[in-house]
Design a protein around this motif. Structure first.
Motif, short mmCIF file in Angstrom:
data_model
loop_
_atom_site.label_atom_id
_atom_site.label_comp_id
_atom_site.label_asym_id
_atom_site.label_seq_id
_atom_site.Cartn_x
_atom_site.Cartn_y
_atom_site.Cartn_z
N SER A 181 30.19 37.78 -1.46
CA SER A 181 30.99 38.98 -1.22
C SER A 181 30.31 39.86 -0.15
O SER A 181 29.10 39.72 0.09
CB SER A 181 31.15 39.77 -2.53
N PRO A 182 31.05 40.73 0.53
CA PRO A 182 32.48 40.99 0.32
C PRO A 182 33.36 39.93 0.96
O PRO A 182 32.89 39.16 1.80
CB PRO A 182 32.67 42.35 0.99
N GLU A 183 34.61 39.94 0.58
CA GLU A 183 35.60 39.01 1.12
C GLU A 183 36.87 39.79 1.42
O GLU A 183 37.47 40.32 0.47
CB GLU A 183 35.91 37.89 0.13
N PRO A 184 37.33 39.91 2.66
CA PRO A 184 36.69 39.42 3.89
C PRO A 184 35.52 40.31 4.28
O PRO A 184 35.26 41.32 3.64
CB PRO A 184 37.84 39.49 4.91
N VAL A 185 34.83 39.93 5.38
CA VAL A 185 33.69 40.69 5.87
C VAL A 185 33.76 40.78 7.39
O VAL A 185 34.28 39.88 8.06
CB VAL A 185 32.38 40.01 5.41
N VAL A 186 33.24 41.88 7.92
CA VAL A 186 33.19 42.07 9.36
C VAL A 186 32.03 41.26 9.94
O VAL A 186 30.93 41.24 9.38
CB VAL A 186 33.02 43.56 9.71
N LYS A 187 32.28 40.58 11.05
CA LYS A 187 31.25 39.78 11.70
C LYS A 187 30.02 40.63 11.99
O LYS A 187 30.13 41.75 12.48
CB LYS A 187 31.79 39.17 12.99
N GLY A 188 28.85 40.10 11.68
CA GLY A 188 27.60 40.80 11.88
C GLY A 188 27.12 41.57 10.67
O GLY A 188 25.95 41.96 10.61
N ARG A 189 28.00 41.78 9.70
CA ARG A 189 27.61 42.45 8.46
C ARG A 189 26.95 41.45 7.50
O ARG A 189 26.96 40.25 7.72
CB ARG A 189 28.84 43.09 7.80
N LYS A 190 26.42 41.99 6.40
CA LYS A 190 25.73 41.15 5.42
C LYS A 190 26.68 40.63 4.35
O LYS A 190 27.58 41.34 3.89
CB LYS A 190 24.60 41.93 4.74
N ILE A 191 26.45 39.38 3.97
CA ILE A 191 27.13 38.77 2.84
C ILE A 191 26.10 38.59 1.72
O ILE A 191 24.98 38.10 1.97
CB ILE A 191 27.72 37.39 3.19
N THR A 192 26.43 39.02 0.53
CA THR A 192 25.55 38.81 -0.62
C THR A 192 26.05 37.61 -1.41
O THR A 192 27.23 37.56 -1.80
CB THR A 192 25.53 40.05 -1.54
N VAL A 193 25.17 36.65 -1.62
CA VAL A 193 25.53 35.44 -2.36
C VAL A 193 24.71 35.40 -3.65
O VAL A 193 23.48 35.44 -3.61
CB VAL A 193 25.28 34.16 -1.54
N THR A 194 25.39 35.36 -4.77
CA THR A 194 24.72 35.32 -6.07
C THR A 194 25.12 34.05 -6.82
O THR A 194 26.04 33.33 -6.43
CB THR A 194 25.08 36.54 -6.92
N GLY A 195 24.44 33.79 -7.91
CA GLY A 195 24.75 32.65 -8.74
C GLY A 195 23.79 32.59 -9.91
O GLY A 195 22.90 33.43 -10.07
N ARG A 196 23.97 31.59 -10.74
CA ARG A 196 23.06 31.39 -11.88
C ARG A 196 22.98 29.91 -12.22
O ARG A 196 24.01 29.23 -12.30
CB ARG A 196 23.54 32.17 -13.10
N LEU A 197 21.75 29.44 -12.39
CA LEU A 197 21.50 28.05 -12.78
C LEU A 197 21.21 28.00 -14.27
O LEU A 197 20.35 28.71 -14.78
CB LEU A 197 20.30 27.50 -12.00
N THR A 198 21.97 27.18 -14.97
CA THR A 198 21.76 26.98 -16.40
C THR A 198 21.67 25.49 -16.70
O THR A 198 22.08 24.65 -15.89
CB THR A 198 22.91 27.59 -17.23
N ARG A 199 21.12 25.16 -17.85
CA ARG A 199 21.10 23.76 -18.27
C ARG A 199 21.33 23.64 -19.76
O ARG A 199 21.14 24.59 -20.52
CB ARG A 199 19.78 23.09 -17.88
N ALA A 200 21.75 22.46 -20.18
CA ALA A 200 22.11 22.21 -21.57
C ALA A 200 20.90 22.32 -22.48
O ALA A 200 19.83 21.78 -22.18
CB ALA A 200 22.73 20.83 -21.70
N ASP A 201 21.07 23.02 -23.59
CA ASP A 201 20.07 23.06 -24.65
C ASP A 201 20.65 22.25 -25.80
O ASP A 201 21.60 22.67 -26.46
CB ASP A 201 19.81 24.50 -25.07
N TRP A 202 20.08 21.09 -26.05
CA TRP A 202 20.64 20.19 -27.05
C TRP A 202 20.39 20.67 -28.48
O TRP A 202 21.05 20.20 -29.41
CB TRP A 202 20.10 18.78 -26.85
N ALA A 203 19.45 21.58 -28.66
CA ALA A 203 19.19 22.10 -29.99
C ALA A 203 20.22 23.15 -30.39
O ALA A 203 20.72 23.16 -31.51
CB ALA A 203 17.79 22.69 -30.07
#
Length: 276
Positions: A181-203
């Protein structure tokens, strides 16, 4: 596809009698003369398992019978490959702990003495007492076969279990999310990209944050066919990812995690950003 006349079809936990005999003292086992060769599991790839979805890795193998037995009479023999961890004679119990067996397989007669078999293993991570109820199960599993011969009257003639050098890596599934984000964005401005990595807990049968992992931020420009890595980040203790990039052209952003010995690879969906 294996060809030849179908001789037998295994069902869930194929060869249940073979499982009963797995814990019999090895000293009482007798040579059946059955040979099981060319075992291939999941096409030679690691098996990745989540928290709820049943996984059925492919299984192929070849059976060769001893004198006096024929593939045309499949009820007089049983050959069942399976995976196990720990010690074969002691760590398999009545609840099939440390055991992964076939969900089913079909054997096709190639000659009077040889049959080619194909099917799958069966792993249900949603059951509380099953193959993957501990994260310690994400490790190297060994291969063995249970072999049975029956007399013409149906009584057991001989049984044995044999180990094989083939090993299979069982891994916990991973997931990664993305938001740009943001979407859309002005050329030359900053885009912030976030996310989260998770994995299966079998217990716990849930996905939890996977910290301290290196994850690649990738970008595919509109009109191109491949993603390129822009930078790499290390996840926080909760698996979180956050970075900024300069908007230069329209395109799609995603995160990609390559996996390790205990955890499978994961790639997020793509988040498209329109640059104006």
């Amino acid at each position: 596809m294996t060809t030849g006349r179908r001789t037998a079809t295994g069902i869930a936990l194929a060869g249940a009698l073979a499982l009963t005999l797995l814990n019999a003292p090895a000293a009482h086992a007798q040579d059946t003369g059955i040979k099981v060769t060319d075992i291939v599991i999941n096409k030679g790839k690691p098996i990745v398992v989540g928290t709820s979805k049943v996984v059925e890795p492919s299984l192929t193998f070849t059976i060769t019978l001893p004198a006096g037995y024929s593939t045309s009479d499949p009820f007089r023999y049983d050959a069942t490959p399976f995976l196990y961890r720990g010690r074969l004679t002691q760590d398999l119990d009545a609840d099939f702990e440390n055991y992964i067996g076939p969900g089913g397989f079909t054997c096709y007669e190639q000659s009077d003495k040889r049959a080619d078999c194909e099917g799958s293993l069966y792993i249900d991570p949603d059951r509380s007492h099953d193959e993957v109820d501990s994260n310690a199960d994400a490790t190297t599993w060994k291969t063995a076969v249970s072999l049975l011969l029956f007399k013409a009257n149906g009584n057991l003639a001989a049984h044995e279990r044999e180990t094989r050098p083939l090993t299979v890596q069982l891994k916990r599934a991973a997931k990664v999310t993305v938001d740009a984000s943001p979407e859309p964005v002005v050329k030359g401005r900053k885009i912030t990209v976030t996310g989260r990595l998770t994995r299966a807990d079998w217990a716990t049968k849930k996905y939890g944050g996977y910290g301290g992992r290196s994850v690649s931020l990738q970008f595919r420009a509109t009109g191109t066919s491949s993603f390129v890595t822009v930078k790499k980040l290390t996840t926080s203790s909760t698996g979180a990812l956050k970075t900024t990039v300069t908007a230069s052209k329209d395109g799609t952003w995603r995160w990609a995690y390559g996996g390790n010995d205990t955890t499978g690879a994961a790639t997020s969906g793509g988040d498209h950003v329109d640059v104006r």
